[in-house]
Scaffold this motif. Structure first.
Motif, PDB file in Angstrom:
ATOM      1  N   TRP A 190     -45.661  -2.177  -1.909  1.00 57.51           N
ATOM      2  CA  TRP A 190     -45.900  -2.847  -3.318  1.00 57.51           C
ATOM      3  C   TRP A 190     -44.519  -2.460  -3.996  1.00 57.51           C
ATOM      4  CZ3 TRP A 190     -45.665   0.400  -7.815  1.00 57.51           C
ATOM      5  CH2 TRP A 190     -45.960   1.765  -7.337  1.00 57.51           C
ATOM      6  N   GLY A 191     -44.410  -3.030  -5.039  1.00 55.75           N
ATOM      7  CA  GLY A 191     -43.410  -2.626  -6.141  1.00 55.75           C
ATOM      8  C   GLY A 191     -43.225  -3.501  -7.587  1.00 55.75           C
ATOM      9  N   VAL A 192     -42.759  -2.872  -8.484  1.00 58.62           N
ATOM     10  CA  VAL A 192     -42.718  -3.459  -9.750  1.00 58.62           C
ATOM     11  C   VAL A 192     -41.414  -3.534 -10.415  1.00 58.62           C
ATOM     12  CG1 VAL A 192     -45.205  -3.539 -10.414  1.00 58.62           C
ATOM     13  CG2 VAL A 192     -43.616  -1.714 -11.208  1.00 58.62           C
ATOM     14  N   LEU A 193     -40.750  -4.583 -11.167  1.00 55.55           N
ATOM     15  CA  LEU A 193     -39.619  -4.281 -11.661  1.00 55.55           C
ATOM     16  C   LEU A 193     -39.591  -5.015 -13.132  1.00 55.55           C
ATOM     17  CD1 LEU A 193     -36.215  -3.810 -11.530  1.00 55.55           C
ATOM     18  CD2 LEU A 193     -36.128  -6.073 -10.420  1.00 55.55           C
ATOM     19  N   ALA A 194     -38.897  -4.360 -14.124  1.00 54.64           N
ATOM     20  CA  ALA A 194     -38.857  -4.843 -15.410  1.00 54.64           C
ATOM     21  C   ALA A 194     -37.474  -4.865 -15.840  1.00 54.64           C
ATOM     22  CB  ALA A 194     -39.579  -4.212 -16.533  1.00 54.64           C
ATOM     23  N   GLU A 195     -36.733  -6.038 -16.377  1.00 58.70           N
ATOM     24  CA  GLU A 195     -35.240  -6.272 -16.538  1.00 58.70           C
ATOM     25  C   GLU A 195     -35.110  -6.988 -17.821  1.00 58.70           C
ATOM     26  OE1 GLU A 195     -31.230  -6.796 -13.962  1.00 58.70           O
ATOM     27  OE2 GLU A 195     -33.140  -7.326 -13.420  1.00 58.70           O
ATOM     28  N   ILE A 196     -34.341  -6.119 -18.669  1.00 54.80           N
ATOM     29  CA  ILE A 196     -34.162  -7.101 -20.009  1.00 54.80           C
ATOM     30  C   ILE A 196     -32.425  -7.140 -20.431  1.00 54.80           C
ATOM     31  CG2 ILE A 196     -34.331  -4.883 -21.241  1.00 54.80           C
ATOM     32  CD1 ILE A 196     -35.610  -6.851 -23.451  1.00 54.80           C
ATOM     33  N   ALA A 197     -31.970  -8.206 -20.687  1.00 56.72           N
ATOM     34  CA  ALA A 197     -30.278  -8.202 -21.026  1.00 56.72           C
ATOM     35  C   ALA A 197     -30.047  -8.688 -22.438  1.00 56.72           C
ATOM     36  CB  ALA A 197     -29.852  -8.781 -19.990  1.00 56.72           C
ATOM     37  N   HIS A 198     -29.353  -8.259 -23.372  1.00 56.17           N
ATOM     38  CA  HIS A 198     -28.871  -8.854 -24.460  1.00 56.17           C
ATOM     39  C   HIS A 198     -27.475  -9.109 -24.629  1.00 56.17           C
ATOM     40  CE1 HIS A 198     -28.802  -9.057 -28.922  1.00 56.17           C
ATOM     41  NE2 HIS A 198     -27.615  -8.176 -28.828  1.00 56.17           N
ATOM     42  N   LEU A 199     -26.935 -10.026 -25.265  1.00 59.24           N
ATOM     43  CA  LEU A 199     -25.573 -10.395 -25.574  1.00 59.24           C
ATOM     44  C   LEU A 199     -25.425 -10.946 -26.717  1.00 59.24           C
ATOM     45  CD1 LEU A 199     -22.568 -10.062 -24.202  1.00 59.24           C
ATOM     46  CD2 LEU A 199     -22.767 -12.263 -23.546  1.00 59.24           C
ATOM     47  N   SER A 200     -24.736 -10.419 -27.637  1.00 57.59           N
ATOM     48  CA  SER A 200     -24.426 -11.069 -29.215  1.00 57.59           C
ATOM     49  C   SER A 200     -23.051 -10.736 -29.434  1.00 57.59           C
ATOM     50  CB  SER A 200     -25.488 -10.603 -30.017  1.00 57.59           C
ATOM     51  OG  SER A 200     -25.384  -9.136 -30.357  1.00 57.59           O
ATOM     52  N   SER A 201     -22.570 -11.675 -30.512  1.00 57.09           N
ATOM     53  CA  SER A 201     -21.342 -11.199 -31.044  1.00 57.09           C
ATOM     54  C   SER A 201     -21.132 -12.209 -32.581  1.00 57.09           C
ATOM     55  CB  SER A 201     -20.222 -12.068 -30.219  1.00 57.09           C
ATOM     56  OG  SER A 201     -19.098 -11.984 -31.152  1.00 57.09           O
ATOM     57  N   ASP A 202     -20.365 -11.775 -33.469  1.00 54.57           N
ATOM     58  CA  ASP A 202     -20.231 -12.395 -34.475  1.00 54.57           C
ATOM     59  C   ASP A 202     -19.188 -13.637 -34.401  1.00 54.57           C
ATOM     60  OD1 ASP A 202     -21.786 -10.595 -36.164  1.00 54.57           O
ATOM     61  OD2 ASP A 202     -20.033  -9.570 -36.940  1.00 54.57           O
ATOM     62  N   GLY A 203     -18.647 -13.648 -33.456  1.00 57.98           N
ATOM     63  CA  GLY A 203     -17.863 -14.947 -32.931  1.00 57.98           C
ATOM     64  C   GLY A 203     -16.407 -14.638 -33.325  1.00 57.98           C
ATOM     65  N   PHE A 204     -15.575 -15.302 -32.798  1.00 55.00           N
ATOM     66  CA  PHE A 204     -14.077 -15.390 -33.177  1.00 55.00           C
ATOM     67  C   PHE A 204     -13.507 -16.150 -34.081  1.00 55.00           C
ATOM     68  CE2 PHE A 204     -14.603 -17.675 -29.207  1.00 55.00           C
ATOM     69  CZ  PHE A 204     -13.748 -18.715 -29.431  1.00 55.00           C
ATOM     70  N   LYS A 205     -14.205 -17.322 -34.642  1.00 56.17           N
ATOM     71  CA  LYS A 205     -13.895 -18.433 -35.407  1.00 56.17           C
ATOM     72  C   LYS A 205     -14.064 -18.125 -37.018  1.00 56.17           C
ATOM     73  CE  LYS A 205     -14.402 -22.164 -32.033  1.00 56.17           C
ATOM     74  NZ  LYS A 205     -14.922 -23.316 -31.655  1.00 56.17           N
ATOM     75  N   SER A 206     -13.363 -18.613 -37.666  1.00 60.14           N
ATOM     76  CA  SER A 206     -13.253 -18.588 -39.111  1.00 60.14           C
ATOM     77  C   SER A 206     -13.829 -19.736 -39.663  1.00 60.14           C
ATOM     78  CB  SER A 206     -11.860 -17.911 -39.605  1.00 60.14           C
ATOM     79  OG  SER A 206     -12.147 -17.757 -40.946  1.00 60.14           O
ATOM     80  N   LEU A 207     -15.054 -19.654 -40.357  1.00 57.39           N
ATOM     81  CA  LEU A 207     -15.495 -20.664 -41.066  1.00 57.39           C
ATOM     82  C   LEU A 207     -15.325 -20.805 -42.510  1.00 57.39           C
ATOM     83  CD1 LEU A 207     -17.596 -23.072 -40.978  1.00 57.39           C
ATOM     84  CD2 LEU A 207     -19.408 -21.558 -41.875  1.00 57.39           C
TER      85      LEU A 207
END
Length: 449
Positions: free
Chosen positions: A134-151
């Protein structure tokens, strides 16, 4: 792991025969082509995760608006040439198979975080435990950014993405003469990105390439995706294995963005020609937020492309191996029955440019597209790998029977059409020396309508 790339384009850049086109600078919507095939939205390759087709609707609408976060992958397989007929429906260029972490047989845990320019945050964590059966696995990933463009006038041009996955496995003892196990995989992903289709004039791009016009304020992509799969594996010694999977995927996405002016020049012509005087200068000034809309032709038409995808089916893959000294053979038989559909609702609403910001105007919301497309597909392939000393012969055959239908969301898909295709292929591999390999192959390529 060495480079910790978060953009799949960077991962694949070193692979021969892979063609890449960046779009947003972060790899949120990859454009991958193989062997010269069109890379637009990776629609002309077969995308898979753990051997299961990954695109939102591989037959009815193969454009890949979803792609897993790269930091949670443990491997990437690129399959080209004659081997492509083992993985369909796209076989002209080939396939890309993304590998996720296996359920462990022991206790594991890891955390990887990073912070960088533009308030970029990367986080990845997984934990699992298990034993022989038997076995269990939990995984989470996050990626965020304010961005490089200027509005123009300020505002967000960044994004936030999250992926989560849960796996659980139970099986017989590995010492059993016939080993079996069952694995459940559940995953969820979401994205909010302040992305636009609106570009810049040549002069503005030369002066400030990371600028965004005020008219693109509020352009945003939102999507959410769920995936479920149940896998049953049977191993009869080292000679026979069968892997059967039931799977389902659902993606709901809405991209709101500036489409056009209600009158006047097209955005393409306006940006291509730039502010060349006359009315063009007025429309450019409205895009930049320097002028307000003053008549009906100067309304900004902002549209939401709302799409809902379902993809589900069952597939089974079996291998039979035999060994007679210098001669070894492995036969692979695969069968898949797949159903997918896409519902599209594209609308437009009028906005005025007022004091540098788009503001909702009086007027009707227009419906530009209301469609419901579906596909049912049966795919069968047979592949052989015959080795005689330093010579390998790899013949194969694929059959696809595809029924497609198109209609509206009110009436559902109608007028079904069926297409059948037989795809032969063969590969030859010779290693006259340990350091030299010679490969030749031929196959029939196919891309479904």
């Amino acid at each position: 792991e060495r480079h910790e790339y978060t953009d799949i384009h960077q991962v694949l850049a070193s692979v021969p025969g892979v063609y890449l086109r960046g779009e947003d600078g972060f790899g949120l919507r990859p454009n991958i082509g193989l062997r010269g095939g069109n890379s637009d939205r990776s629609a002309k390759i077969t995308l898979m995760e753990d051997g299961i087709v990954l695109s939102p609707a591989p037959y009815a609408a193969p454009a890949a608006y979803y792609f897993p976060l790269t930091q949670r992958l443990v491997g990437v397989e690129v399959i080209k040439g004659a081997a492509a007929i083992r993985h369909g429906p796209q076989t002209i260029g080939g396939a890309v198979n993304l590998l996720t972490r296996r359920v462990p047989g022991e206790t594991i845990a890891a955390l990887d975080t990073a912070y960088g320019l533009m308030n970029t945050v990367k986080a990845h964590a997984y934990s699992g435990t298990g034993g022989d059966q038997w076995g269990v696995l939990a995984e989470i990933a996050h990626l965020s950014s304010d961005g490089f463009k200027s509005l123009d006038g300020g505002g967000s041009t960044g994004f936030g993405r999250q992926d989560a996955m849960l796996k659980a496995r139970v099986g017989t003892s590995k010492s059993a003469s016939i080993f079996q196990d069952v694995e459940l995989k559940l995953s969820y992903g979401q994205e909010h990105s302040d992305e636009t289709y609106l570009g810049l004039s040549a002069d503005d791009f030369a002066a400030t390439p990371n600028r965004r016009y005020a008219a693109s304020r509020g352009d945003v992509m939102d999507w959410a995706r769920t995936q479920e799969s149940l896998t049953w594996r049977v191993l009869a010694g080292s000679d026979i294995d069968v892997r059967t999977v039931l799977y389902h995927q659902h993606l709901s996405r809405a991209w709101t963005k500036l489409n056009r002016f209600s009158g006047g020049p097209s955005l393409h012509d306006l940006l291509y020609q730039g502010a060349s005087g006359g009315q063009a200068e007025v429309y450019m000034a409205i895009l930049e937020g320097e002028e307000d809309s003053t008549n009906a032709d100067q309304l900004l038409m902002r549209g939401t492309n709302d799409r809902d995808f379902h993809s589900y089916g069952a597939q089974s893959l079996a291998h039979l191996r035999s060994d007679w000294g210098a001669v070894a053979n492995e036969v692979e038989l695969g069968v898949r029955y797949h159903i997918d559909q896409v519902k599209r609702l594209h609308t437009e609403s009028p906005f005025n440019m007022e004091a540098g910001r788009p503001v909702a105007a009086d007027g009707d919301t227009l419906t530009n597209l209301n469609s419901h497309n579906s596909a049912h597909a049966l795919a069968v392939h047979l592949h052989d790998d015959l080795s005689v000393g330093n010579f390998r012969l790899l013949p194969g055959l694929r059959y696809e029977r595809i029924t497609t239908a198109t209609g509206s969301q009110d009436n559902g898909p109608t007028d079904p059409q069926t297409h059948q295709i037989v795809l032969p292929g063969i590969g030859v591999y010779l290693t006259p020396l340990d350091s030299v390999g010679l490969l030749a192959g031929a196959h029939r390529g196919f891309s479904p309508i």
